[in-house]
Enzyme design. Structure first.
Site, PDB file in Angstrom:
ATOM      1  N   GLY A  33       0.819  -1.214   0.000  1.00 63.14           N
ATOM      2  CA  GLY A  33       0.000   0.000   0.000  1.00 63.14           C
ATOM      3  C   GLY A  33       0.847   1.255   0.000  1.00 63.14           C
ATOM      4  O   GLY A  33       2.050   1.204  -0.227  1.00 63.14           O
ATOM      5  N   ASN A  34       0.214   2.391   0.223  1.00 58.64           N
ATOM      6  CA  ASN A  34       0.947   3.661   0.309  1.00 58.64           C
ATOM      7  C   ASN A  34       0.266   4.562   1.332  1.00 58.64           C
ATOM      8  O   ASN A  34      -0.774   4.204   1.887  1.00 58.64           O
ATOM      9  CB  ASN A  34       1.030   4.319  -1.068  1.00 58.64           C
ATOM     10  CG  ASN A  34      -0.328   4.705  -1.610  1.00 58.64           C
ATOM     11  OD1 ASN A  34      -0.971   5.616  -1.108  1.00 58.64           O
ATOM     12  ND2 ASN A  34      -0.794   3.984  -2.620  1.00 58.64           N
ATOM     13  N   ARG A  35       0.861   5.713   1.584  1.00 59.02           N
ATOM     14  CA  ARG A  35       0.430   6.536   2.721  1.00 59.02           C
ATOM     15  C   ARG A  35      -0.643   7.565   2.388  1.00 59.02           C
ATOM     16  O   ARG A  35      -0.948   8.428   3.209  1.00 59.02           O
ATOM     17  CB  ARG A  35       1.646   7.239   3.320  1.00 59.02           C
ATOM     18  CG  ARG A  35       2.590   6.247   4.005  1.00 59.02           C
ATOM     19  CD  ARG A  35       3.871   6.919   4.467  1.00 59.02           C
ATOM     20  NE  ARG A  35       3.608   8.096   5.282  1.00 59.02           N
ATOM     21  CZ  ARG A  35       4.509   9.006   5.586  1.00 59.02           C
ATOM     22  NH1 ARG A  35       5.737   8.894   5.121  1.00 59.02           N
ATOM     23  NH2 ARG A  35       4.184  10.036   6.340  1.00 59.02           N
ATOM     24  N   SER A  36      -1.227   7.500   1.208  1.00 59.01           N
ATOM     25  CA  SER A  36      -2.239   8.509   0.877  1.00 59.01           C
ATOM     26  C   SER A  36      -3.494   8.345   1.746  1.00 59.01           C
ATOM     27  O   SER A  36      -4.035   7.254   1.862  1.00 59.01           O
ATOM     28  CB  SER A  36      -2.603   8.392  -0.605  1.00 59.01           C
ATOM     29  OG  SER A  36      -3.581   9.354  -0.905  1.00 59.01           O
ATOM     30  N   ALA A 100      -3.492   7.917  -5.132  1.00 60.22           N
ATOM     31  CA  ALA A 100      -2.147   7.344  -5.293  1.00 60.22           C
ATOM     32  C   ALA A 100      -2.364   5.893  -5.747  1.00 60.22           C
ATOM     33  O   ALA A 100      -2.768   5.037  -4.957  1.00 60.22           O
ATOM     34  CB  ALA A 100      -1.396   7.401  -3.973  1.00 60.22           C
TER      35      ALA A 100
END
Ligand code: CTP
Ligand code: CA
Length: 229
Positions: A33-36, A100
């Site tokens: 995943g990512n931090r958005s 994102a």
């Protein structure tokens, strides 16, 4: 009360916004995943609604509060986001791609849960490229549709990278933020961006994401009137 309404520049327009960050399954319980957080996309959606638009948000794993009157479509992965956008793109007048989207996903998601006693001391994940949703949609745009990209960049080359994406993805505008800055960007309530179009670069100093959203829509609307849609 005064019957006059503030805004209304987007009356009758259909606005499609993507927000949040996609998750790509490793197994049934884990993901890449990512931090958005989805805050910037949600702020843009709320501002578009305030200006009279009919707004749909494709939300990837966003856990912040939702606004009445906005339609939310929840997705998890990049592939689901791509499908949700493809199904709604033709009907929209403005696409704002704030999500994102993962660039890579695990080549295959394992069924069930990977057990460490079976995988041993090292686990190698093989990742494959996802589809660039924005580029695909931009290739099939009809005259008058406006497309805005977002780019989180790091450091000195930020604006140049953003400008390169504007051209390569054939966008009307790209919102660039330098994620190297303190107290802006991911997981923050504030942001500081440059809004880059073919003929201008607008700097929006550090402000709440609501204020930044208004500046983004102002820039989009000035493109819209020059496109005459
Ligand atoms: N984007 C997309 N589909 C992808 C990757 C990105 O639609 N698979 C969109 C993003 O939503 C964003 C824009 O493309 O609006 C720019 O994303 P960014 O990650 O900055 O660009 P990339 O082309 O992925 O380049 P890189 O991550 O290598 O900088
Ligand atoms: Ca990317």
């Amino acid at each position: 009360e005064n019957a006059l309404r503030v805004g209304g520049e987007l009356d009758g327009a259909n606005v499609l916004v993507t927000a949040g960050g996609t998750r790509e399954a490793i197994d049934s319980v884990r993901f890449v995943g990512n931090r958005s957080s989805g805050r910037m996309g949600f702020a843009v959606a709320e501002e578009a609604q305030r200006r009279g638009a009919s707004v749909t948000v494709v939300a990837a794993n966003v856990s912040i509060p939702r606004s009445p009157g906005i339609a939310y479509v929840d997705v998890t992965s990049a592939a689901e986001l791509a499908d949700a956008c493809a199904a709604r793109f033709d009907a929209c007048d403005v696409l704002l791609m704030a999500a994102a989207v993962a660039d890579y996903r695990p080549a295959e998601a394992q069924a069930g849960k990977i057990k460490k006693d079976r995988t041993g001391a090292e686990l190698n994940l093989s990742l494959v490229r996802t589809t660039d949703v924005l580029s695909v949609l931009s290739e099939r745009r009809r005259p008058g549709q406006l497309i805005v990209g977002f780019a989180a960049e790091h450091g000195a080359g930020a604006l140049a990278y953003g400008r390169e994406k504007l051209t390569r993805k054939k966008l009307d505008a790209i919102v660039v933020n330098d994620i190297g800055g303190a107290g802006i960007g991911f997981e923050s309530t504030d942001n500081e961006v440059w809004i880059v179009t073919a003929d201008e670069e607008r700097h929006v100093p550090k402000a709440s994401k609501g204020v930044v959203a208004a500046a983004i829509l102002d820039a989009v609307l000035s493109r819209r009137s020059s496109n005459d849609i």
